[in-house]
Write a protein that holds these residues in place. Sequence first.
Motif, PDB file in Angstrom:
ATOM      1  N   GLU A  16       0.810  -1.219   0.000  1.00 60.53           N
ATOM      2  CA  GLU A  16       0.000   0.000   0.000  1.00 60.53           C
ATOM      3  C   GLU A  16       0.843   1.270   0.000  1.00 60.53           C
ATOM      4  OE1 GLU A  16      -3.465   0.239  -0.080  1.00 60.53           O
ATOM      5  OE2 GLU A  16      -3.324  -1.880  -0.582  1.00 60.53           O
ATOM      6  N   ARG A  20       3.081   4.148  -3.739  1.00 63.46           N
ATOM      7  CA  ARG A  20       3.075   5.498  -4.319  1.00 63.46           C
ATOM      8  C   ARG A  20       3.996   6.444  -3.543  1.00 63.46           C
ATOM      9  NH1 ARG A  20      -3.103   6.524  -3.918  1.00 63.46           N
ATOM     10  NH2 ARG A  20      -2.608   5.389  -2.005  1.00 63.46           N
ATOM     11  N   TYR A  52       0.136  11.503 -10.282  1.00 63.74           N
ATOM     12  CA  TYR A  52      -1.301  11.769 -10.398  1.00 63.74           C
ATOM     13  C   TYR A  52      -1.994  10.632 -11.153  1.00 63.74           C
ATOM     14  CZ  TYR A  52      -5.693  14.046 -11.645  1.00 63.74           C
ATOM     15  OH  TYR A  52      -7.025  14.327 -11.809  1.00 63.74           O
ATOM     16  N   ARG A 105      -2.656   7.466  -8.987  1.00 62.06           N
ATOM     17  CA  ARG A 105      -3.228   7.721  -7.648  1.00 62.06           C
ATOM     18  C   ARG A 105      -4.285   6.696  -7.250  1.00 62.06           C
ATOM     19  NH1 ARG A 105      -5.719  10.590 -11.408  1.00 62.06           N
ATOM     20  NH2 ARG A 105      -7.942  11.122 -11.253  1.00 62.06           N
ATOM     21  N   ASN A 106      -5.040   6.159  -8.233  1.00 60.96           N
ATOM     22  CA  ASN A 106      -6.103   5.193  -7.931  1.00 60.96           C
ATOM     23  C   ASN A 106      -5.691   3.749  -8.217  1.00 60.96           C
ATOM     24  OD1 ASN A 106      -7.977   7.231  -7.172  1.00 60.96           O
ATOM     25  ND2 ASN A 106      -8.427   7.617  -9.339  1.00 60.96           N
ATOM     26  N   ARG A 107      -4.433   3.563  -8.599  1.00 58.72           N
ATOM     27  CA  ARG A 107      -3.892   2.230  -8.905  1.00 58.72           C
ATOM     28  C   ARG A 107      -4.638   1.535 -10.051  1.00 58.72           C
ATOM     29  NH1 ARG A 107      -4.079   2.228  -3.172  1.00 58.72           N
ATOM     30  NH2 ARG A 107      -2.008   2.339  -2.217  1.00 58.72           N
ATOM     31  N   ASP A 108      -5.259   2.300 -10.915  1.00 52.38           N
ATOM     32  CA  ASP A 108      -5.952   1.724 -12.060  1.00 52.38           C
ATOM     33  C   ASP A 108      -4.919   1.138 -13.025  1.00 52.38           C
ATOM     34  OD1 ASP A 108      -8.370   1.435 -13.880  1.00 52.38           O
ATOM     35  OD2 ASP A 108      -7.039   2.640 -15.129  1.00 52.38           O
ATOM     36  N   GLN A 144      -4.240   3.175 -16.249  1.00 48.32           N
ATOM     37  CA  GLN A 144      -3.544   4.437 -15.992  1.00 48.32           C
ATOM     38  C   GLN A 144      -2.093   4.185 -15.579  1.00 48.32           C
ATOM     39  OE1 GLN A 144      -4.531   7.722 -16.368  1.00 48.32           O
ATOM     40  NE2 GLN A 144      -6.152   6.717 -17.544  1.00 48.32           N
ATOM     41  N   CYS A 145      -1.861   3.105 -14.846  1.00 48.82           N
ATOM     42  CA  CYS A 145      -0.483   2.761 -14.468  1.00 48.82           C
ATOM     43  C   CYS A 145       0.343   2.441 -15.715  1.00 48.82           C
ATOM     44  CB  CYS A 145      -0.476   1.563 -13.513  1.00 48.82           C
ATOM     45  SG  CYS A 145      -1.082   1.929 -11.852  1.00 48.82           S
TER      46      CYS A 145
END
Length: 324
Positions: A241, A244, A287, A290-293, A296-297
């Motif tokens: 966790e 980031r 940025y 940020r949501n660990r998608d 997007q990563c």
Amino acid sequence: MRMPRSGVELLQLMAQRWRWFVYRVRFHPFTTRHLPRILATLAEYARLMRLDKPIGIWLLMWPTLWAVWISGEGQPDPLVFTVFVAGTVLMRSAGCVINDYVDRKFDPHVQRTRERPLAAGRVSSVEALVLFSILSLLALMLVMQLNRLTLLLAVVGAVLTLTYPFLKRFFSLPQLYLGITFGWGIPMAFAAHLETVPRVAWLLLISNIARCTVYDTIYAMVDREDDLKIGIRSTAILFGESERHIIAALQALTLFALYLVGREAQLGGWYRLGLLAGAGFFVRHLYMIRNRDPQQCFRAFLDNHYFGMSVFIGLALDFLFNTR
């Protein structure tokens, strides 16, 4: 046989012969049966080397060019430049081949990698090993044009490339090792120009280790769930966790090490402007993840190429416009 009497007749004869040639080639057994198979095989080899996904070449190329430019004081030797650009492409390709060979039993269980040529069975293990050997020999022939110290460092680089794929089985920080592997062209570039490896080269290598750990951790975040199932180690799993926050700390370390490189090499405002632009990309990447998608990563991983480009542009402009 009557010779053509005019230019028109000559053109008509040439057109007739061309149509005959095209017909024969089009329906020749080699063209209809063998050539498509050869081209399909070559396409699979290109995919195995990831030539269809050049992001890895750029991630490896930029730190190598940083080192080539600094060690060459903004005017790199043409032979050194050519060897390192070509060598980067060859060794990245060889690294992909040997990585897929080692992972050939794991990749079918990962969504993103199951269609790779080895995992899907479109290329055999023997073909992969032969291709790896050819690429490695070509890279060796290139580096043999340079001095002895560079050749010795190239041997170390080859060992790093060979051993990296196995570390994921038992080492929880394979991204750290990849940073050394991907950055080994840095001391080699200094050795090629200076026949020694000064302190600034090791500072540059440290910056690349931190940077590589950043982007490859982001990359590993995409496959974290699959890696947990099949037992592959990664920093994305190790950091959990806190990934980031650790990525942000490693980004800061990268920038600080590059700042020290600038001081050591007496680089000026253009270089610092390049670092500032790179810092902007780092903020953008934080940025994006940020949501660990996973999507997007993956985009943030691809975008990391622009950090290396920003630093290189600043570096090149500094040597171009600042007098020393």
